[in-house]
Design a protein around this motif. Structure first.
Motif, PDB file in Angstrom:
ATOM      1  N   GLU A 281     -58.997 -68.477 -74.832  1.00 48.96           N
ATOM      2  CA  GLU A 281     -58.186 -69.013 -75.930  1.00 48.96           C
ATOM      3  C   GLU A 281     -57.154 -67.983 -76.401  1.00 48.96           C
ATOM      4  O   GLU A 281     -56.036 -68.331 -76.764  1.00 48.96           O
ATOM      5  CB  GLU A 281     -59.085 -69.399 -77.112  1.00 48.96           C
ATOM      6  CG  GLU A 281     -59.935 -70.618 -76.877  1.00 48.96           C
ATOM      7  CD  GLU A 281     -59.118 -71.891 -76.749  1.00 48.96           C
ATOM      8  OE1 GLU A 281     -58.383 -72.218 -77.689  1.00 48.96           O
ATOM      9  OE2 GLU A 281     -59.217 -72.545 -75.691  1.00 48.96           O
ATOM     10  N   LEU A 282     -57.548 -66.713 -76.405  1.00 49.89           N
ATOM     11  CA  LEU A 282     -56.657 -65.667 -76.915  1.00 49.89           C
ATOM     12  C   LEU A 282     -55.495 -65.390 -75.960  1.00 49.89           C
ATOM     13  O   LEU A 282     -54.395 -65.085 -76.386  1.00 49.89           O
ATOM     14  CB  LEU A 282     -57.447 -64.365 -77.124  1.00 49.89           C
ATOM     15  CG  LEU A 282     -58.390 -64.349 -78.325  1.00 49.89           C
ATOM     16  CD1 LEU A 282     -59.385 -63.210 -78.208  1.00 49.89           C
ATOM     17  CD2 LEU A 282     -57.589 -64.241 -79.619  1.00 49.89           C
ATOM     18  N   GLY A 283     -55.754 -65.485 -74.672  1.00 53.39           N
ATOM     19  CA  GLY A 283     -54.741 -65.086 -73.689  1.00 53.39           C
ATOM     20  C   GLY A 283     -54.824 -63.587 -73.440  1.00 53.39           C
ATOM     21  O   GLY A 283     -55.817 -62.934 -73.793  1.00 53.39           O
ATOM     22  N   ASP A 284     -53.764 -63.023 -72.855  1.00 49.56           N
ATOM     23  CA  ASP A 284     -53.786 -61.622 -72.434  1.00 49.56           C
ATOM     24  C   ASP A 284     -54.062 -60.686 -73.603  1.00 49.56           C
ATOM     25  O   ASP A 284     -53.250 -60.574 -74.522  1.00 49.56           O
ATOM     26  CB  ASP A 284     -52.435 -61.215 -71.841  1.00 49.56           C
ATOM     27  CG  ASP A 284     -52.190 -61.888 -70.512  1.00 49.56           C
ATOM     28  OD1 ASP A 284     -53.177 -62.097 -69.783  1.00 49.56           O
ATOM     29  OD2 ASP A 284     -51.034 -62.206 -70.207  1.00 49.56           O
TER      30      ASP A 284
ATOM     31  N   VAL B   1     -54.183 -57.232 -75.380  1.00 54.94           N
ATOM     32  CA  VAL B   1     -53.400 -56.007 -75.227  1.00 54.94           C
ATOM     33  C   VAL B   1     -53.884 -54.866 -76.128  1.00 54.94           C
ATOM     34  O   VAL B   1     -53.432 -53.739 -75.994  1.00 54.94           O
ATOM     35  CB  VAL B   1     -51.895 -56.271 -75.484  1.00 54.94           C
ATOM     36  CG1 VAL B   1     -51.303 -57.075 -74.333  1.00 54.94           C
ATOM     37  CG2 VAL B   1     -51.644 -56.991 -76.801  1.00 54.94           C
ATOM     38  N   TYR B   2     -54.804 -55.172 -77.044  1.00 53.27           N
ATOM     39  CA  TYR B   2     -55.250 -54.116 -77.948  1.00 53.27           C
ATOM     40  C   TYR B   2     -56.562 -54.529 -78.603  1.00 53.27           C
ATOM     41  O   TYR B   2     -56.675 -55.650 -79.104  1.00 53.27           O
ATOM     42  CB  TYR B   2     -54.175 -53.882 -79.023  1.00 53.27           C
ATOM     43  CG  TYR B   2     -54.381 -52.674 -79.903  1.00 53.27           C
ATOM     44  CD1 TYR B   2     -54.951 -51.510 -79.417  1.00 53.27           C
ATOM     45  CD2 TYR B   2     -53.968 -52.707 -81.233  1.00 53.27           C
ATOM     46  CE1 TYR B   2     -55.130 -50.401 -80.236  1.00 53.27           C
ATOM     47  CE2 TYR B   2     -54.128 -51.597 -82.064  1.00 53.27           C
ATOM     48  CZ  TYR B   2     -54.709 -50.449 -81.556  1.00 53.27           C
ATOM     49  OH  TYR B   2     -54.870 -49.362 -82.369  1.00 53.27           O
TER      50      TYR B   2
ATOM     51  N   THR C 114     -60.550 -55.821 -84.670  1.00 50.83           N
ATOM     52  CA  THR C 114     -59.542 -56.847 -84.427  1.00 50.83           C
ATOM     53  C   THR C 114     -59.172 -56.827 -82.956  1.00 50.83           C
ATOM     54  O   THR C 114     -59.071 -55.754 -82.358  1.00 50.83           O
ATOM     55  CB  THR C 114     -58.267 -56.546 -85.250  1.00 50.83           C
ATOM     56  OG1 THR C 114     -58.654 -56.323 -86.600  1.00 50.83           O
ATOM     57  CG2 THR C 114     -57.289 -57.695 -85.200  1.00 50.83           C
TER      58      THR C 114
ATOM     59  N   GLU D 299     -56.208 -58.049 -80.332  1.00 47.55           N
ATOM     60  CA  GLU D 299     -54.841 -58.536 -80.312  1.00 47.55           C
ATOM     61  C   GLU D 299     -54.471 -58.998 -78.911  1.00 47.55           C
ATOM     62  O   GLU D 299     -54.546 -58.237 -77.952  1.00 47.55           O
ATOM     63  CB  GLU D 299     -53.868 -57.428 -80.747  1.00 47.55           C
ATOM     64  CG  GLU D 299     -54.136 -56.918 -82.153  1.00 47.55           C
ATOM     65  CD  GLU D 299     -52.865 -56.724 -82.961  1.00 47.55           C
ATOM     66  OE1 GLU D 299     -51.882 -57.462 -82.713  1.00 47.55           O
ATOM     67  OE2 GLU D 299     -52.852 -55.837 -83.820  1.00 47.55           O
ATOM     68  N   ALA D 300     -54.030 -60.235 -78.815  1.00 44.98           N
ATOM     69  CA  ALA D 300     -53.482 -60.749 -77.562  1.00 44.98           C
ATOM     70  C   ALA D 300     -51.963 -60.708 -77.682  1.00 44.98           C
ATOM     71  O   ALA D 300     -51.432 -60.349 -78.735  1.00 44.98           O
ATOM     72  CB  ALA D 300     -53.971 -62.163 -77.323  1.00 44.98           C
ATOM     73  N   VAL D 301     -51.263 -61.062 -76.613  1.00 49.42           N
ATOM     74  CA  VAL D 301     -49.800 -61.043 -76.678  1.00 49.42           C
ATOM     75  C   VAL D 301     -49.317 -61.900 -77.850  1.00 49.42           C
ATOM     76  O   VAL D 301     -48.462 -61.495 -78.616  1.00 49.42           O
ATOM     77  CB  VAL D 301     -49.184 -61.560 -75.352  1.00 49.42           C
ATOM     78  CG1 VAL D 301     -47.672 -61.661 -75.474  1.00 49.42           C
ATOM     79  CG2 VAL D 301     -49.538 -60.631 -74.197  1.00 49.42           C
ATOM     80  N   LYS D 302     -49.940 -63.072 -78.003  1.00 42.94           N
ATOM     81  CA  LYS D 302     -49.445 -64.021 -78.989  1.00 42.94           C
ATOM     82  C   LYS D 302     -50.223 -64.079 -80.288  1.00 42.94           C
ATOM     83  O   LYS D 302     -49.746 -64.666 -81.252  1.00 42.94           O
ATOM     84  CB  LYS D 302     -49.452 -65.438 -78.382  1.00 42.94           C
ATOM     85  CG  LYS D 302     -48.595 -65.615 -77.154  1.00 42.94           C
ATOM     86  CD  LYS D 302     -47.135 -65.354 -77.417  1.00 42.94           C
ATOM     87  CE  LYS D 302     -46.597 -66.252 -78.509  1.00 42.94           C
ATOM     88  NZ  LYS D 302     -45.250 -65.826 -78.895  1.00 42.94           N
ATOM     89  N   THR D 303     -51.462 -63.569 -80.277  1.00 36.96           N
ATOM     90  CA  THR D 303     -52.294 -63.804 -81.454  1.00 36.96           C
ATOM     91  C   THR D 303     -53.129 -62.589 -81.842  1.00 36.96           C
ATOM     92  O   THR D 303     -53.345 -61.691 -81.043  1.00 36.96           O
ATOM     93  CB  THR D 303     -53.294 -64.958 -81.217  1.00 36.96           C
ATOM     94  OG1 THR D 303     -53.935 -64.742 -79.964  1.00 36.96           O
ATOM     95  CG2 THR D 303     -52.617 -66.304 -81.221  1.00 36.96           C
ATOM     96  N   VAL D 304     -53.591 -62.610 -83.063  1.00 40.89           N
ATOM     97  CA  VAL D 304     -54.505 -61.591 -83.569  1.00 40.89           C
ATOM     98  C   VAL D 304     -55.767 -62.311 -84.014  1.00 40.89           C
ATOM     99  O   VAL D 304     -55.685 -63.369 -84.617  1.00 40.89           O
ATOM    100  CB  VAL D 304     -53.920 -60.904 -84.823  1.00 40.89           C
ATOM    101  CG1 VAL D 304     -54.786 -59.723 -85.224  1.00 40.89           C
ATOM    102  CG2 VAL D 304     -52.501 -60.474 -84.586  1.00 40.89           C
TER     103      VAL D 304
END
Lengths: 362, 126
Positions: free
Chosen positions: B34-37, B39-40, B58, B60-65
């Motif tokens: 659901e989160l996608g890639d 990154v953090y 937390t 963090e994906a490319v598009k969402t937190v």
């Protein structure tokens, strides 16, 4: 409210897209992963179905007159086959929408508007149409595919007899494409990667989509979702309506002075002219993170002492640069390129630097 | 989508593996999808004792937190250091190399109150 569907809705589902509600439409957000799709466009070629966008035809002797009154850019300089980026200012200093203006021929224009604003824009423009320009909303009949990427020209050339490589940025031709007559082939896009946007009647959408993928097969063409569309546009520093510009933000604050032409009168032009003379209090800037953090829309921007100086409007981890990038409105004093600013992420301030847009050079 | 039978789950899409009194916690395959890639992964609570449901970090994906919620009361012993340089492990191996924290569980009985793999499967099937 039930989501509207683009003509190829079922095809996207079959391709395995994750679908989300966006601007009232059921839209593909990703087919594989955001990063993979992002890089496919930067390095190769990808196709977005952005049929949710709105298209209005404006025709008749008073067409240009109407467009001139509602838009901030000077559409009178357009010749046949030219496209212009523009915006619809409101009367309170903000922006109703940003849009593209196509001059099809004398007395015939196409306006391309954001999906979320179709109804609002139609009502807005209509109220100024008191001299009888003909307005036709073709949004529901029109599909729009953006074929974008470094290899887009090469990959698509076999589908048309016009020379794609010779098309200049922000020009278009109406020609046969993928066997379909009268496709608007537009050398525009929202990625900075080069390529085309193709306006196709819904009944031909599937044929064109399939031919695009056949032609692009040797170039490893991929379907791309809205997720990568957003990271691609942000790397270029392109504004997204609803994030970076809205009913409250002035085009001058948004660094859209270049499409705000005081050589003519338009909605709110007097006040905007005064604002230009006086100077704006805040400016939309691009910034990159120096310290490791990912900026997001609505995060606070502060100075080195923690005083509030603005707010982030768009932010992400750049898939290409692999660091946090964003856009923010900051007090004009802090807007200079090179200035140090801080973005507050989960109650902690992280160092960033104002940079000259775009983040990724073409 | 994988939902290993030997793990416990929460409705916030975390999983927990209890070994002795120490539990390993991460996010589920469903969550990473659901989160996608990703990154953090930002874990700031190492060394702290938190209640079940409290935010321990937390992702963090490319598009969402997305916040990370602790499944049971416990002390955060350790963060998966490998995620600092390779957050994508959460996508590629959510139940293995993508683990996030190890915690000292305050009350072992609370683990039994978490969702079984069947219960979690029916939750995500909705």
């Amino acid at each position: 409210m039930e989501l509207k569907k683009v003509a190829l809705n079922d095809l996207h589902a079959k391709l395995g897209a994750k679908m989300i509600g966006f601007a009232g439409f059921n839209m593909p957000v990703r087919y594989s992963t955001d990063t993979e799709e992002h890089l496919a466009v930067r390095n190769g070629v990808g196709v977005f179905d952005v049929s949710h966008m709105g298209e209005f035809m404006i025709k008749g002797e008073k067409a240009l007159d109407l467009i001139q009154r509602v838009t901030s850019n000077d559409a009178s300089v357009l010749t046949d086959g030219k496209v212009q980026y523009s915006c619809l200012p409101n009367q309170k200093g903000g922006i109703v929408d940003d849009l593209l203006v196509y001059r099809i021929k004398e007395n015939e224009y196409m306006l391309v508007v954001n999906a979320s604003n179709i109804d609002k824009d139609w009502a807005w423009i209509s109220q100024f149409n008191n001299e009888g320009a003909e307005m036709i909303d073709i949004s529901n009949k029109t599909s729009l595919f953006a074929v974008q990427g470094a290899k887009a020209v090469e990959a698509m050339q076999s589908l048309t007899e016009i020379s794609l490589a010779d098309m200049k940025y922000y020009t278009f031709q109406i020609a046969k494409f993928a066997g379909v007559e009268n496709v608007v082939i537009s050398a525009t896009g929202y990625t900075g990667a080069g390529g085309f946007e193709l306006y196709v009647p819904n009944e031909s959408a599937e044929i064109v989509w399939n031919k695009i993928f056949e032609a692009g097969k040797n170039f490893d063409i991929k379907p791309i979702g809205l997720g990568a569309r957003d990271t691609l546009r942000l790397e270029m520093g392109y504004c997204l309506y609803g994030n970076d510009i809205d009913d409250q933000t002035s085009p001058l604050e948004a660094n859209l002075g270049w499409i705000t032409k005081f050589t003519k009168n338009f909605t709110n032009s007097e006040n905007l002219r005064k604002q230009k003379e006086k100077g704006v209090e805040k400016l939309l800037i691009g910034f990159e993170m120096i310290e490791k953090a990912i900026p997001r829309s609505h995060y606070a921007v502060v100075d080195s002492e923690g005083n509030s100086i603005g707010q982030v409007t768009s932010g992400t981890q750049s898939p290409l640069l692999k660091k946090g990038i964003g856009m923010a409105y900051v007090k004009t004093d802090f807007a200079k390129v090179g200035n140090e600013i801080f973005v507050v992420v989960r109650d902690k301030a992280f160092k960033a630097q104002v940079i000259k847009l775009p983040f990724v050079k073409k | 989508m994988q939902i290993p039978e030997n793990l416990k789950y929460t409705s916030d899409h975390e999983w927990l593996l209890l070994e002795g009194e120490v539990a390993t916690v991460g996010v589920t395959d469903f969550a990473q999808g659901e989160l996608g890639d990703i990154v953090y992964v930002d874990i700031t609570k190492v060394g702290e004792t938190l209640k079940a449901g409290e935010v321990f970090g937390t992702v963090e994906a490319v598009k969402t937190v997305s916040d990370l919620f602790l499944p049971v009361d416990g002390k955060i012993l350790e963060f998966n250091e490998e995620l600092a340089n390779s957050p994508e492990l959460v996508n590629s191996d959510p139940y293995g190399k993508g683990w996030m924290v190890k915690i000292a569980v305050s009350d072992l009985a609370t683990v039994a109150t978490l969702l079984s793999s069947e219960a979690y499967a029916s939750l995500t099937a909705r």
